[in-house]
Design a protein around this motif. Structure first.
Motif, mmCIF file in Angstrom:
data_model
loop_
_atom_site.group_PDB
_atom_site.id
_atom_site.type_symbol
_atom_site.label_atom_id
_atom_site.label_comp_id
_atom_site.label_asym_id
_atom_site.label_seq_id
_atom_site.Cartn_x
_atom_site.Cartn_y
_atom_site.Cartn_z
ATOM 1 N N LYS A 117 0.940 -1.131 -0.149
ATOM 2 C CA LYS A 117 0.205 -0.150 0.057
ATOM 3 C C LYS A 117 0.947 1.323 0.155
ATOM 4 N N LYS A 118 2.220 1.230 0.241
ATOM 5 C CA LYS A 118 3.164 2.108 -0.097
ATOM 6 C C LYS A 118 3.188 2.731 -1.300
ATOM 7 N N VAL A 119 3.218 4.034 -1.365
ATOM 8 C CA VAL A 119 3.295 4.561 -2.767
ATOM 9 C C VAL A 119 5.109 4.590 -3.085
ATOM 10 N N ASN A 120 5.178 4.293 -4.148
ATOM 11 C CA ASN A 120 6.528 4.312 -4.512
ATOM 12 C C ASN A 120 6.997 5.480 -5.607
ATOM 13 N N GLN A 121 8.309 5.563 -5.695
ATOM 14 C CA GLN A 121 9.127 6.741 -6.079
ATOM 15 C C GLN A 121 8.556 6.773 -7.831
ATOM 16 N N ASP A 122 8.237 6.114 -8.511
ATOM 17 C CA ASP A 122 7.714 6.120 -9.752
ATOM 18 C C ASP A 122 6.311 6.897 -9.793
ATOM 19 N N GLU A 123 5.509 6.455 -8.875
ATOM 20 C CA GLU A 123 4.232 7.244 -8.629
ATOM 21 C C GLU A 123 4.355 8.519 -8.381
ATOM 22 N N VAL A 124 5.145 9.037 -7.382
ATOM 23 C CA VAL A 124 5.456 10.351 -6.993
ATOM 24 C C VAL A 124 5.944 11.065 -8.278
ATOM 25 N N ILE A 125 6.873 10.516 -8.981
ATOM 26 C CA ILE A 125 7.429 11.430 -10.199
ATOM 27 C C ILE A 125 6.351 11.511 -11.076
#
Length: 433
Positions: A192-200
């Motif tokens: 359920k954690k948001v990963n770096q690619d999603e943030v980018i």
């Protein structure tokens, strides 16, 4: 003539529709006259206009479309009131006690709704975990257990979906805060954690409300943390490569990252990305230019920008540059700063030794309370001055101050020759430890 008049009327009507008004009301006992309206760019407040109150009412006309965070600042009393704009009229009524804001009544629909949403979110993040733990000790068939379950269900549920067509900014803010920054998005469940690619992808694709939402800075901090301390450069380069530093969004993010590295004393990374910014061949935004200028003002070897004193003690000099000494110690501090409480007495103990070396101390305070400041400086024989505006003080941006105490050592020509981290480094530099 009639056609021209009609066209002019249409244009005038369109111009009126494109603007909104911010109205602030206060009781008669509130003594301020001037107030300043700000918008937001990333984590930087941008001055829009300054107005004088009439019969304790301030009206600000905003001529353009704007959705995002705003604030009005009263410099004389150091009062700030924050609110949002959804490109519609804003109306607030302030409750004042001892010339300080005690409470805010939000009279427009958007701000009233945002206030309720914020209150509900705080309860959900702070109270819900505690209630969940307490529930483990009570059975569901007891009266208290039933009451706990009811409250937990209420806090856990959706507090009411926001119609994005009616309240686009509130919907944007709540949706993305919940996804990227709330406690529920930092669960132990890795899936359920948001990963770096999603943030980018979010930063790259998000519209203008990202800069005005106040989400950008905490989102970047969370992004850096998710990449780990060992891979900071990789994380930043991956983000900037996607955004392109030639674009306004890329330059805003670059500026924010430089400020983050500065605030966390990550000098290696700060210097790396300042160099990147300096070497850009394209036109740079005002935001990035401001970050570069603020950092340049505080660099070793730079001439410390002059500061005109407001009501300085223990000197007849009118400005910082007028103070004559072989060396100057500049310290930014506050009477409410615990580290200052520990460090400034050590500087005081060696003040006579420093004076014997023709070293002058100039202390610029980030206080907001006059009584607290006055009591503290009564024991300080060096030059003291303050604007009583806290982190809204003009010298925060001018000298790139991110923490208190912050020290600079200047030579006789006001050139920065040392930037000590602690008072021990100051005393060691002058051999008076």
């Amino acid at each position: 003539m009639k056609k021209i008049y009609t066209l002019s009327a249409v244009l005038a009507a369109f111009a009126l529709q494109a603007q909104f008004t911010v109205t602030i009301q206060t009781p008669a006992e509130f003594k301020d006259q001037d107030a300043i309206l700000y918008t937001l760019n990333g984590s930087k407040d941008i001055i829009v206009t300054k107005e004088q109150g009439k019969n304790n009412v301030w009206m600000f006309k905003y001529p353009n479309n704007y959705m995002g965070m705003m604030k009005v600042y009263f410099p004389s009393s150091n009062n700030t009131v924050n609110f949002i704009s959804e490109n519609k009229d804003v109306s607030l009524k302030l409750d004042i006690q001892n010339n300080k804001i005690k409470d805010v009544a939000y009279l427009d629909e958007a701000n009233e709704l945002m206030s309720k949403q914020q209150e509900g979110s705080q309860k959900k993040e702070l109270i819900l975990p505690a209630l969940t733990q307490i529930k483990e000790y009570y059975k569901d068939n007891t009266d208290f257990g039933k009451a706990l379950k009811t409250e937990i269900d209420r806090l856990s549920g959706n507090s009411g979906a926001i119609d994005a067509s009616k309240h686009p900014f509130i919907s944007y803010y709540n949706t993305n805060y919940s996804k990227f920054l709330s406690n529920s998005s930092n669960q132990s469940d890795q899936s359920k954690k948001v990963n770096q690619d999603e943030v980018i992808n979010f930063i790259d694709k998000s519209g203008d409300m990202l800069e005005t939402s106040s989400l950008l800075r905490p989102l970047l901090v969370a992004y850096l943390n998710s990449g780990g301390n060992a891979n900071v450069t990789g994380s930043v380069d991956k983000l900037l490569d996607r955004l392109k530093v030639e674009t306004p969004r890329g330059q805003t993010v670059l500026s924010e990252l430089i400020d983050i590295f500065d605030a966390y004393q990550m000098d290696e990374f700060k210097n790396k990305y300042i160099t990147l910014a300096k070497n850009l061949k394209c036109t740079i935004t005002d935001r990035l230019a401001s970050t570069l200028k603020s950092n340049a003002n505080a660099e070793l070897g730079s001439v410390f920008p002059n500061y005109k004193f407001q009501s300085a003690t223990n000197t007849t000099a009118k400005s910082l540059h007028e103070v004559k000494a072989d060396k100057k110690i500049i310290v930014f501090w506050s009477s409410t700063c615990s580290h200052c409480e520990n460090e400034l007495p050590k500087l005081l103990n060696k003040y006579n030794d420093l004076k014997g070396k023709n070293v002058q101390v100039i202390a610029l305070s980030l206080d907001v309370d006059k009584n607290s400041y006055s009591k503290k400086i009564a024991a300080f024989p060096w030059i003291n001055d303050t604007e009583l505006r806290g982190w809204n003080s003009s010298y925060v941006d001018t000298y790139n101050v991110h923490a208190t105490p912050t020290y600079f050592i200047l030579d006789a020509n006001n050139k920065i020759i040392n930037k000590p981290e602690h008072v021990g480094n100051v005393l060691e530099y002058f051999n008076v430890k």
